[in-house]
Design a protein around this motif. Structure first.
Motif, PDB file in Angstrom:
ATOM      1  N   ALA A  27       0.727  -1.604  -0.015  1.00 53.35           N
ATOM      2  CA  ALA A  27      -0.134   0.393   0.313  1.00 53.35           C
ATOM      3  C   ALA A  27       0.307   1.449  -0.020  1.00 53.35           C
ATOM      4  CB  ALA A  27      -1.175   0.133   1.180  1.00 53.35           C
ATOM      5  N   ALA A  31       0.919   4.256  -2.873  1.00 53.36           N
ATOM      6  CA  ALA A  31       0.898   5.925  -2.743  1.00 53.36           C
ATOM      7  C   ALA A  31       1.569   6.707  -2.629  1.00 53.36           C
ATOM      8  CB  ALA A  31       0.602   5.813  -1.188  1.00 53.36           C
ATOM      9  N   ASP A  66      -8.902  -1.372   4.582  1.00 54.96           N
ATOM     10  CA  ASP A  66      -7.900  -0.418   3.668  1.00 54.96           C
ATOM     11  C   ASP A  66      -6.961  -0.299   2.793  1.00 54.96           C
ATOM     12  OD1 ASP A  66     -10.358   1.049   5.623  1.00 54.96           O
ATOM     13  OD2 ASP A  66      -8.785   2.081   7.034  1.00 54.96           O
ATOM     14  N   ASP A  69      -7.856  -2.107   0.042  1.00 56.10           N
ATOM     15  CA  ASP A  69      -8.834  -1.000  -1.023  1.00 56.10           C
ATOM     16  C   ASP A  69      -7.347  -0.224  -1.488  1.00 56.10           C
ATOM     17  OD1 ASP A  69     -11.698  -1.849  -0.430  1.00 56.10           O
ATOM     18  OD2 ASP A  69     -11.153  -0.268   0.739  1.00 56.10           O
ATOM     19  N   SER A  70      -6.760   0.274  -0.751  1.00 56.55           N
ATOM     20  CA  SER A  70      -5.759   1.113  -1.367  1.00 56.55           C
ATOM     21  C   SER A  70      -4.829   0.223  -2.898  1.00 56.55           C
ATOM     22  CB  SER A  70      -4.524   1.557  -0.473  1.00 56.55           C
ATOM     23  OG  SER A  70      -4.812   2.286   0.192  1.00 56.55           O
TER      24      SER A  70
END
Length: 120
Positions: A27, A31, A66, A69-70
């Motif tokens: 993740a 990002a 989370d 999802d990322s």
């Protein structure tokens, strides 16, 4: 810096810290703008089923849903073909965005120029 990060995670609830580390690294890489391909094998295979990531708990760790999802928002999430078959998981069972693929695809991604592979 590697152009693509290929991460294979073999751990699930059986090794929660290792599992969480793999999802966290994936993740964070997404990002950071890194192309990420995450492969779920072994006990991590269960996290492709709806609701299963929400059952995972580890103190002081980001919630697994989370992180998933990322990863799905900016990378690729793949379930190992053999792992799926051993667990009777089919494409109709998995959360949206997950693909099922085999070792040939993993090797192809891991050996591509500019790729860095990590296994947890």
């Amino acid at each position: 810096m590697a152009k693509k990060l290929v991460i294979k995670v073999t751990a699930g609830v059986d090794a929660p810290e290792r599992c969480s580390q793999a999802f966290t690294v994936a993740a964070v890489a997404v990002a950071s703008g890194v192309e990420v391909s995450m492969w779920l094998t072994g006990e991590s295979a269960w996290f492709v089923l709806p609701g299963r990531a929400a059952e995972f708990e580890l103190p002081h760790a980001a919630p697994l849903p989370d992180l998933v999802d990322s990863i799905l928002a900016g990378g690729t999430l793949t379930l190992c073909t053999q792992c799926a078959a051993r667990r009777d998981i089919t494409e109709k069972d998995v959360i949206e965005g997950v693909r099922i693929a085999g070792a040939q695809v993993f090797v192809q991604e891991a050996m591509a120029e500019g790729a860095q592979a990590l296994v947890y």
